[in-house]
Design a protein around this motif. Structure first.
Motif, PDB file in Angstrom:
ATOM      1  N   SER A  22      85.483 -23.888 -11.987  1.00 23.46           N
ATOM      2  CA  SER A  22      84.147 -23.699 -12.530  1.00 23.46           C
ATOM      3  C   SER A  22      83.924 -24.640 -13.700  1.00 23.46           C
ATOM      4  N   LEU A  23      82.655 -24.778 -14.094  1.00 21.98           N
ATOM      5  CA  LEU A  23      82.290 -25.581 -15.249  1.00 21.98           C
ATOM      6  C   LEU A  23      82.500 -24.764 -16.525  1.00 21.98           C
ATOM      7  N   ALA A  24      82.259 -25.410 -17.671  1.00 21.72           N
ATOM      8  CA  ALA A  24      82.505 -24.751 -18.945  1.00 21.72           C
ATOM      9  C   ALA A  24      81.636 -23.510 -19.125  1.00 21.72           C
ATOM     10  N   ASP A  25      80.420 -23.516 -18.554  1.00 25.64           N
ATOM     11  CA  ASP A  25      79.523 -22.367 -18.718  1.00 25.64           C
ATOM     12  C   ASP A  25      79.683 -21.331 -17.612  1.00 25.64           C
ATOM     13  N   GLY A  26      80.685 -21.503 -16.764  1.00 31.90           N
ATOM     14  CA  GLY A  26      80.952 -20.539 -15.716  1.00 31.90           C
ATOM     15  C   GLY A  26      80.313 -20.844 -14.384  1.00 31.90           C
ATOM     16  N   ARG A  27      79.433 -21.842 -14.325  1.00 36.74           N
ATOM     17  CA  ARG A  27      78.823 -22.208 -13.048  1.00 36.74           C
ATOM     18  C   ARG A  27      79.878 -22.786 -12.102  1.00 36.74           C
ATOM     19  N   PRO A  28      79.677 -22.656 -10.795  1.00 36.59           N
ATOM     20  CA  PRO A  28      80.637 -23.234  -9.849  1.00 36.59           C
ATOM     21  C   PRO A  28      80.715 -24.748 -10.000  1.00 36.59           C
ATOM     22  N   LEU A  29      81.888 -25.280  -9.825  1.00 36.76           N
ATOM     23  CA  LEU A  29      82.088 -26.726  -9.891  1.00 36.76           C
ATOM     24  C   LEU A  29      81.409 -27.405  -8.721  1.00 36.76           C
ATOM     25  N   ARG A  30      80.708 -28.509  -8.991  1.00 43.34           N
ATOM     26  CA  ARG A  30      80.109 -29.327  -7.942  1.00 43.34           C
ATOM     27  C   ARG A  30      80.429 -30.787  -8.261  1.00 43.34           C
ATOM     28  N   LEU A  31      81.270 -31.398  -7.446  1.00 38.63           N
ATOM     29  CA  LEU A  31      81.628 -32.792  -7.669  1.00 38.63           C
ATOM     30  C   LEU A  31      80.570 -33.713  -7.081  1.00 38.63           C
ATOM     31  N   VAL A  32      80.273 -34.790  -7.789  1.00 41.67           N
ATOM     32  CA  VAL A  32      79.307 -35.792  -7.352  1.00 41.67           C
ATOM     33  C   VAL A  32      80.020 -37.137  -7.302  1.00 41.67           C
ATOM     34  N   LEU A  33      79.840 -37.871  -6.213  1.00 44.00           N
ATOM     35  CA  LEU A  33      80.547 -39.130  -6.015  1.00 44.00           C
ATOM     36  C   LEU A  33      80.014 -40.221  -6.939  1.00 44.00           C
ATOM     37  N   VAL A  34      80.916 -40.847  -7.685  1.00 45.01           N
ATOM     38  CA  VAL A  34      80.574 -42.021  -8.491  1.00 45.01           C
ATOM     39  C   VAL A  34      80.759 -43.287  -7.665  1.00 45.01           C
ATOM     40  N   ALA A  35      81.906 -43.412  -7.007  1.00 47.43           N
ATOM     41  CA  ALA A  35      82.160 -44.621  -6.211  1.00 47.43           C
ATOM     42  C   ALA A  35      83.330 -44.396  -5.272  1.00 47.43           C
ATOM     43  N   ARG A  36      83.261 -45.045  -4.113  1.00 44.84           N
ATOM     44  CA  ARG A  36      84.425 -45.201  -3.252  1.00 44.84           C
ATOM     45  C   ARG A  36      85.106 -46.508  -3.632  1.00 44.84           C
ATOM     46  N   GLU A  37      86.405 -46.565  -3.464  1.00 41.37           N
ATOM     47  CA  GLU A  37      87.155 -47.789  -3.780  1.00 41.37           C
ATOM     48  C   GLU A  37      86.765 -48.310  -5.160  1.00 41.37           C
ATOM     49  N   MET A  38      86.945 -47.472  -6.170  1.00 40.74           N
ATOM     50  CA  MET A  38      86.604 -47.824  -7.543  1.00 40.74           C
ATOM     51  C   MET A  38      87.647 -48.786  -8.089  1.00 40.74           C
ATOM     52  N   GLY A  39      87.203 -49.969  -8.507  1.00 40.48           N
ATOM     53  CA  GLY A  39      88.122 -50.974  -9.012  1.00 40.48           C
ATOM     54  C   GLY A  39      88.752 -50.572 -10.330  1.00 40.48           C
ATOM     55  N   VAL A  40      90.036 -50.858 -10.487  1.00 39.83           N
ATOM     56  CA  VAL A  40      90.779 -50.531 -11.705  1.00 39.83           C
ATOM     57  C   VAL A  40      91.404 -51.812 -12.244  1.00 39.83           C
ATOM     58  N   SER A  41      90.970 -52.243 -13.409  1.00 41.71           N
ATOM     59  CA  SER A  41      91.534 -53.434 -14.037  1.00 41.71           C
ATOM     60  C   SER A  41      92.707 -53.057 -14.932  1.00 41.71           C
ATOM     61  N   THR A  42      93.503 -54.050 -15.301  1.00 40.27           N
ATOM     62  CA  THR A  42      94.643 -53.816 -16.182  1.00 40.27           C
ATOM     63  C   THR A  42      94.493 -54.542 -17.512  1.00 40.27           C
ATOM     64  N   SER A  43      93.344 -55.186 -17.721  1.00 40.20           N
ATOM     65  CA  SER A  43      93.025 -55.792 -19.018  1.00 40.20           C
ATOM     66  C   SER A  43      91.524 -55.997 -19.066  1.00 40.20           C
ATOM     67  N   VAL A  44      91.021 -56.265 -20.250  1.00 40.44           N
ATOM     68  CA  VAL A  44      89.583 -56.456 -20.420  1.00 40.44           C
ATOM     69  C   VAL A  44      89.093 -57.631 -19.596  1.00 40.44           C
ATOM     70  N   GLU A  45      89.895 -58.693 -19.536  1.00 39.58           N
ATOM     71  CA  GLU A  45      89.462 -59.934 -18.904  1.00 39.58           C
ATOM     72  C   GLU A  45      89.706 -59.984 -17.404  1.00 39.58           C
ATOM     73  N   SER A  46      90.595 -59.141 -16.881  1.00 39.80           N
ATOM     74  CA  SER A  46      91.029 -59.305 -15.494  1.00 39.80           C
ATOM     75  C   SER A  46      90.088 -58.637 -14.504  1.00 39.80           C
ATOM     76  N   SER A  47      90.109 -59.133 -13.267  1.00 41.22           N
ATOM     77  CA  SER A  47      89.420 -58.477 -12.169  1.00 41.22           C
ATOM     78  C   SER A  47      90.238 -57.252 -11.745  1.00 41.22           C
ATOM     79  N   PRO A  48      89.650 -56.346 -10.945  1.00 49.10           N
ATOM     80  CA  PRO A  48      90.403 -55.162 -10.523  1.00 49.10           C
ATOM     81  C   PRO A  48      91.727 -55.518  -9.849  1.00 49.10           C
ATOM     82  N   ALA A  49      92.782 -54.836 -10.289  1.00 50.67           N
ATOM     83  CA  ALA A  49      94.108 -55.023  -9.693  1.00 50.67           C
ATOM     84  C   ALA A  49      94.408 -53.909  -8.689  1.00 50.67           C
ATOM     85  N   TYR A  50      93.741 -52.763  -8.827  1.00 50.83           N
ATOM     86  CA  TYR A  50      93.948 -51.623  -7.940  1.00 50.83           C
ATOM     87  C   TYR A  50      92.584 -51.091  -7.514  1.00 50.83           C
ATOM     88  N   TRP A  51      92.626 -50.226  -6.504  1.00 54.32           N
ATOM     89  CA  TRP A  51      91.393 -49.615  -6.018  1.00 54.32           C
ATOM     90  C   TRP A  51      91.640 -48.131  -5.779  1.00 54.32           C
TER      91      TRP A  51
END
Length: 385
Positions: free
Chosen positions: A42-71
């Protein structure tokens, strides 16, 4: 133990037999389209949890300057601003036992560092557009009385303090993974870790039944849910205490000048990380735009100023961000990072130690002049909000 059938009773009795997911892509698509199978708690106020999609295959970088190294397979968020990282594996993939754990920890550690609010917001909105979903409808599940920018800032802060969920999802969870999940849950106070076993049963035609089983809830029960953990924001007094006791005279002058300018012309907002930090929003073109963050790291002791180029580009445009970058003082360590940002379209968080600014006469004055120029060139006023 053999897999048992599931029976559906209607006009007659129909048996549904256990059926594996044919491909990992099919499994991932199912979760993206139907995140309700992952809604437990549940959420902090007791409501049922509802997940909302932000992204599929979300890129993960390992430094400020680098392109995504993981997905990362999926990134979800809930109305409390708590991010949920999901990694999907079929039981036939041997990586489900140990390698997937290392992958997930990489995603969590680097996502917390290199997913600014502007990137998260852009990823979410692009996903909505790609799925043909109206933004007003999608945001209706998340915002409450907050603005979009305030919501994504909350998500960024949750990441920075480790308030997140890590979900390992598979059609069968091996005992080794269950043991690791329970161990991590006992050790990680801010992060909740679960393994979700999603069994699929098929009947005649397109009839399918999905049965989720959640592992890790017992270990989580001893902790407050992620959305309910209290966080305390850094205050100006907190910043001043560190500046006064730890910084050398010249870096002390720079930090104080930045914070004084923020108090006079912008809207400072304290961070929620373990170390003192403060981000500043300035009125630009009728918007409150986050321009920089001052962080006073504890271990190792380091003072750093970071510019939120990704957010500036998102709120204004690429030309405005490029002009702001060009107007910043020629501090060698900063200029090297700005060159990288120029090539990558100004989407990162280039940072510079205060010691590097102290070594360049007039550097802090140049930064404040650049901020003023940005505010004036975009036709803003101090009362804009």
């Amino acid at each position: 133990m053999t897999d048992q059938s599931v029976f559906v009773l209607g006009n007659d009795l129909q048996a549904l037999e256990p059926a594996a997911f044919e491909t990992e892509a099919e499994f991932q698509e199912l979760l993206a389209r139907h995140p309700r199978v992952l809604n437990f708690g549940s959420l902090a106020d007791g409501r049922p949890l509802r997940l909302v999609l932000v992204a599929r295959e979300m890129g993960v970088s390992t430094s400020v300057e680098s392109s995504p190294a993981y997905w990362l397979d999926h990134l979800f968020v809930d109305a409390d601003g708590v991010p949920t990282l999901v990694e999907v594996k079929r039981a036939s993939d041997t990586r489900i036992r140990r390698e997937v754990v290392g992958q997930m920890l990489d995603y969590a550690a680097n996502g917390a560092r290199y997913w600014p609010a502007a990137l998260l917001q852009r990823s979410f909105e692009e996903t909505c557009v790609g799925d043909g979903r109206l933004l007003e409808e999608a945001y209706g599940e998340l915002l409450g009385d907050r603005s979009r920018e305030e919501f994504w800032t909350t998500v960024e802060e949750r990441l920075a303090t480790g308030q997140m969920r890590l979900l390992f999802v598979a059609d069968r969870i091996p005992l080794e993974l269950r043991a690791i999940v329970e161990f991590l849950n006992r050790q990680m106070r801010q992060t909740d870790v679960y393994a979700v076993e999603l069994t699929q049963y098929r009947g005649e035609g397109d009839l399918r039944v999905l049965v989720p089983r959640v592992h890790g809830e017992v270990a989580t029960a001893a902790k407050l849910p992620s959305g309910r953990r209290t966080t305390q924001r850094t205050t100006r007094d907190d910043m001043d205490a560190v500046i006064r006791t730890r910084l050398a005279p010249e870096t002390r002058r720079i930090a104080t000048a930045l914070l004084d300018h923020a108090a006079a012309r912008g809207r400072p907002e304290g961070g929620t990380a373990k170390y003192p930090s403060m981000s500043v929003y300035y009125p630009v073109a009728g918007r409150q735009v986050p321009l920089w963050t001052l962080s006073l790291y504890d271990s190792p002791a380091k003072e750093e100023l970071a510019f939120s180029f990704g957010s500036i580009t998102h709120h204004l445009d690429l030309d405005a961000t490029a002009a702001f970058a060009e107007s910043l003082p020629a501090v060698p360590e900063l200029q090297k990072k700005l060159e990288v940002q120029r090539e990558k379209g100004y989407k990162g968080w280039p940072s510079v130690p205060l010691t590097a600014l102290a070594a360049e006469p007039g550097a802090v004055e140049g930064i404040l002049a650049a901020i003023q120029q940005l505010m004036e060139s975009r036709g803003s006023s101090d009362s804009a909000g």
